[in-house]
Enzyme design. Structure first.
Site, short mmCIF file in Angstrom:
data_model
loop_
_atom_site.label_atom_id
_atom_site.label_comp_id
_atom_site.label_asym_id
_atom_site.label_seq_id
_atom_site.Cartn_x
_atom_site.Cartn_y
_atom_site.Cartn_z
N LYS A 33 0.85 -1.20 0.00
CA LYS A 33 0.00 0.00 0.00
C LYS A 33 0.88 1.25 0.00
O LYS A 33 2.10 1.16 0.20
CB LYS A 33 -0.92 -0.02 1.22
CG LYS A 33 -0.22 0.04 2.54
CD LYS A 33 -1.21 -0.05 3.70
CE LYS A 33 -0.49 -0.04 5.02
NZ LYS A 33 -1.29 0.44 6.12
N TYR A 250 18.75 29.03 7.03
CA TYR A 250 17.54 29.68 7.58
C TYR A 250 17.57 29.70 9.09
O TYR A 250 17.92 28.69 9.74
CB TYR A 250 16.29 28.94 7.12
CG TYR A 250 15.88 29.23 5.70
CD1 TYR A 250 15.58 30.53 5.30
CD2 TYR A 250 15.79 28.20 4.77
CE1 TYR A 250 15.19 30.80 3.99
CE2 TYR A 250 15.39 28.46 3.46
CZ TYR A 250 15.10 29.76 3.08
OH TYR A 250 14.72 30.02 1.80
N MET A 298 13.92 23.79 1.30
CA MET A 298 12.97 23.07 0.45
C MET A 298 13.68 22.17 -0.56
O MET A 298 13.28 21.02 -0.78
CB MET A 298 12.08 24.08 -0.29
CG MET A 298 10.96 23.42 -1.08
SD MET A 298 9.94 24.61 -1.95
CE MET A 298 8.98 25.30 -0.63
#
Ligand SMILES: Cc1ncc(COP(=O)(O)O)c(C=O)c1O
Length: 353
Positions: A33, A250, A298
């Site tokens: 799954k 960051y 990101m």
């Protein structure tokens, strides 16, 4: 080309399936799954197809994807059907389904399936998430039998804490299952990965290995001989020297304790690498361990190359795989390997057979 990729070792997948099957005995449904826990359901199912006893997916669409790819082994829907239309598809595509609540029996009662259905009747033995309560089980079983359109009924349950070897919840669930099913005929299926590896008393006719197929041991450190299937890797795309005291990335979370050689790596949280890991999380550069420094961005992250003088542009960076267990990163991210593996996306997937 951006070097971020997930290498999927299908031979390791087969090794892990064989290990599960032999540790459990009997037969084993490979749980594929969630896109085979992020590894690619079709590729994984094809690799296992010649030897697998069957597959398990969560819901109909996942099963249809496998059927469309030519997978003709048994496929079990772990959540069963959601409505009567799905029951037609179950019959059309010869699928097996879990029945875990009364509404699903009602749908079956109202339908007139052309073929006998293969049902896995789920007992709530203590997890309290899905399944019939022990006192409801006999009536549910009888309704399925009386329906006349149900063929095989396999009795199943699922464990809440099989990956905790010192907690007695699993033997208690086994005892509750055995008591609830004592007088009912048919094959049994109890064990997920944790129970296959850690609870032999839970072994019955069918095992349902999931996470162990992908080489992440549900009991990290247990030395069960699993082989990691996914290597998440990328490469150093830039190198920069920063002086002692300089902030990095960051939020300036990391400050260099010494003059530091920083490697910039093409991998970020949009690819599925967790943003929550702290400074010091292990990575391997050209197979040598070093540490992540600075917040994961990101599309990029930064690693410490100060003690790796041979590291250069293009050096291979392993985020997890053979050098860095995915369980180690899951621990650093305060989550489980299941979630990390499922979240990998956007990178190139490459398969070796
Ligand atoms: C009913 C059922 N059986 C088996 C599995 C496989 O579990 P694991 O990945 O822990 O082996 C799952 C996964 O969540 C499941 O829901």
């Amino acid at each position: 080309m951006r070097p971020a990729r997930a290498l999927i070792d299908l031979d390791a997948l087969r090794h892990n399936y064989r290990l599960a099957r032999s540790r459990h005995g009997g037969r084993a449904l490979a749980v594929v799954k969630a896109n085979a826990y992020g590894h690619g359901a079709v590729a994984c199912a094809r690799a296992l197809a010649p030897e697998v006893d069957g597959f398990a997916v969560a819901f109909l669409e996942e099963a249809l994807e496998l059927r469309a790819a030519g997978i003709d082994q048994p496929i079990l829907l772990l959540e069963g059907i959601f409505d009567a239309d799905e029951l037609d598809e179950v019959v059309r595509h010869d699928l097996w389904m879990v029945v875990h609540h009364a509404e699903q029996i009602r749908i079956i009662d109202h339908a007139k399936p052309a073929l006998p259905l293969d049902v896995w009747l789920k007992v709530n033995s203590g997890m309290n998430r899905a399944g019939f309560m022990p006192h409801e089980l006999r009536a549910a079983w009888q309704r399925l039998k009386d329906n006349g359109r149900v063929g095989n009924i396999t009795l199943m349950t699922h464990f809440a804490r099989a990956d905790e070897p010192h907690v007695l919840s699993t033997p208690e669930q086994v005892a509750a299952f055995d008591a609830a099913t004592r007088d009912l005929p048919g094959p049994r299926s109890l064990a997920n990965s944790g129970a296959i590896l850690g609870w032999p008393d839970a072994h019955r006719d069918w095992g349902r290995p999931g996470i162990l197929l992908y080489g992440a041991d549900p009991m990290p450190g247990a030395a069960n001989g699993l082989r990691p299937v996914m290597t998440l890797e990328s490469a150093v795309m830039a190198i920069r020297e920063i002086p002692a005291g300089a902030p990095l990335g960051y939020g300036a979370r990391f400050h260099a304790e010494r003059p530091t050689r920083v490697g910039l790596v093409a991998m970020g949280y949009a690819d599925g690498y967790p943003r929550t890991v702290p400074d010091g999380t292990p990575v391997a550069v050209d197979d040598l361990r070093t540490r992540l420094i600075g917040r994961v961005s990101m599309d990029m992250l930064t690693v410490d190359l100060t003690d790796l003088p041979d590291a250069r542009l293009g050096s291979r960076v392993e985020l997890w795989g053979n050098n860095i267990p995915v369980n180690r990163i899951a621990e650093a991210a305060n989550t489980i390997a299941y979630e990390l593996l499922c979240n990998v996306k956007r990178v190139r997937f490459e398969y070796t057979d």
